[in-house]
Design an enzyme around this catalytic site. Sequence first.
Site, PDB file in Angstrom:
ATOM      1  N   TYR A 244      10.312 -20.185 -30.735  1.00 46.11           N
ATOM      2  CA  TYR A 244       9.591 -19.978 -31.830  1.00 46.11           C
ATOM      3  C   TYR A 244       7.997 -20.936 -31.998  1.00 46.11           C
ATOM      4  CZ  TYR A 244      13.417 -17.626 -33.773  1.00 46.11           C
ATOM      5  OH  TYR A 244      14.426 -16.696 -34.092  1.00 46.11           O
TER       6      TYR A 244
ATOM      7  N   ASP B 101      25.157 -14.005 -25.235  1.00 41.92           N
ATOM      8  CA  ASP B 101      25.653 -12.912 -25.641  1.00 41.92           C
ATOM      9  C   ASP B 101      27.375 -12.700 -25.952  1.00 41.92           C
ATOM     10  OD1 ASP B 101      25.857 -13.423 -23.125  1.00 41.92           O
ATOM     11  OD2 ASP B 101      25.685 -11.523 -22.161  1.00 41.92           O
TER      12      ASP B 101
ATOM     13  N   ASP C 283      19.193 -19.130 -34.639  1.00 44.20           N
ATOM     14  CA  ASP C 283      18.762 -18.293 -35.785  1.00 44.20           C
ATOM     15  C   ASP C 283      19.802 -17.149 -35.955  1.00 44.20           C
ATOM     16  OD1 ASP C 283      17.361 -17.036 -37.843  1.00 44.20           O
ATOM     17  OD2 ASP C 283      15.499 -16.634 -36.631  1.00 44.20           O
TER      18      ASP C 283
ATOM     19  N   ASP D  31      23.393 -16.544 -38.408  1.00 46.07           N
ATOM     20  CA  ASP D  31      23.621 -15.577 -39.535  1.00 46.07           C
ATOM     21  C   ASP D  31      24.997 -14.671 -39.420  1.00 46.07           C
ATOM     22  OD1 ASP D  31      21.054 -16.083 -40.780  1.00 46.07           O
ATOM     23  OD2 ASP D  31      20.470 -14.236 -40.748  1.00 46.07           O
TER      24      ASP D  31
ATOM     25  N   LYS E  29      21.777 -19.243 -22.114  1.00 50.30           N
ATOM     26  CA  LYS E  29      21.600 -18.070 -21.210  1.00 50.30           C
ATOM     27  C   LYS E  29      21.395 -18.499 -19.876  1.00 50.30           C
ATOM     28  CE  LYS E  29      21.810 -13.512 -20.951  1.00 50.30           C
ATOM     29  NZ  LYS E  29      22.964 -12.721 -20.899  1.00 50.30           N
TER      30      LYS E  29
END
Length: 366
Positions: free
Chosen positions: A143, A225, A249, A253, A193
């Site tokens: 980001y 994943d 992020d 959620d 990852k």
Amino acid sequence: MTRVIKVTALPGDGIGPEVVPIAIAVLRTALAQDGAALEVREALVGGCAIDQAGGPLPEETLAACRAADAALLGAVGGPQWEDRPMDQRPEKGLLGLRSNLELFANLRPALLFPPLAQASSLKPELVSGLDILIVRELTGGIYFGEPRGIFFEDNERVGVNTYKYAEHEIERIARVAFDLAAKRQGRLCSVDKANVLEATDLWREVVSGLADEYPQVALSHMYVDNAGMQLVRAPKQFDVMVTGNMFGDILSDVAAMLTGSLGMLPSASLAADGFGLYEPVHGSAPDIAGQDAANPLATVLSAAMMCRYSLGLPAAAARIEGAVDGVLRRGLRTADILGGGGQDGVEQIGTKAMGEALLAEIESGA
Ligand code: NAD
């Protein structure tokens, strides 16, 4: 001598000014039982700051936060500011707070209060007793990485973002997560990852390198994943999860929704010096603002996190969380956590009545 705790209140927009005063009143009552006094200074951020002070994050607001032990924010934003240029939007106020105050560690608990087990989209047995803490790096990663932008290459446009973490950024967020895991169930899962992204290969190496310093914590690693899948398959396997900005992020959620309602989810964003910005995960809910319909519990639970993580007062935190559990057990619900309705002993109440019930609950436990 009475300890005086300084908190900057940032009600913001929409339902923010409805829920923040309730959380402040609950906080004041809980702290008083520890013999501490609360000094509150209110400041502007978001849309209200644009209207009243000409920009989403006035210098005075930053100064008020810097002078405080912690800040409690409601929410920012609303349709009336959506057409403004990007740097003049309410959300810029929030991003500005995070970067100026160097709030690098975002803590998002997903805690299911037993009376709300029916509200989750998963089977009650999968989520009842759920207590996960996601620690997300908040000021680095893709980001913020450079280069970024949309460029021309071989006669077409290419979009570029850069996933970048320096060792010190990984180490400081990992230490926050190890420390928290040590105080909880002693299990830390680092999410990356590393099979595809070199940046997260370094992440895994740095996190692993710290494990010997925390013998009371069992460290594991998981690809992002798989972590997403495991969160909805068997969420109770996790205690603390630590990950970078983008993965955090998304995963926070997912984890949050395991508990059923946006109106129940608190968060904390911490700086290295212990200062924290505490806020509900939800937004300003303009569709219900001013109707006495907002659920104040996410903001109240954010105040409990403040007691635990910035003020060093875990007993006050437990008192606030106990009051939330108490009102839910008594069947009191704002509309968003009513569930399908028709449950025996469940009563729908408004924002203010929920605040009064919480205060009565805390006072009765004194
Ligand atoms: P939202 O979280 O405000 O609302 C989503 C839905 O959940 C709405 O139906 C709302 O009524 C409901 N809801 C949210 N909080 C609730 C509560 N405490 N009690 C009961 N119901 C609740 O998200 P949105 O509608 O996508 O965004 C509205 C505005 O909030 C936008 O301007 C957005 O940019 C802003 N926003 C701010 C933050 C923040 O300040 N941290 C976060 C998300 C969105």
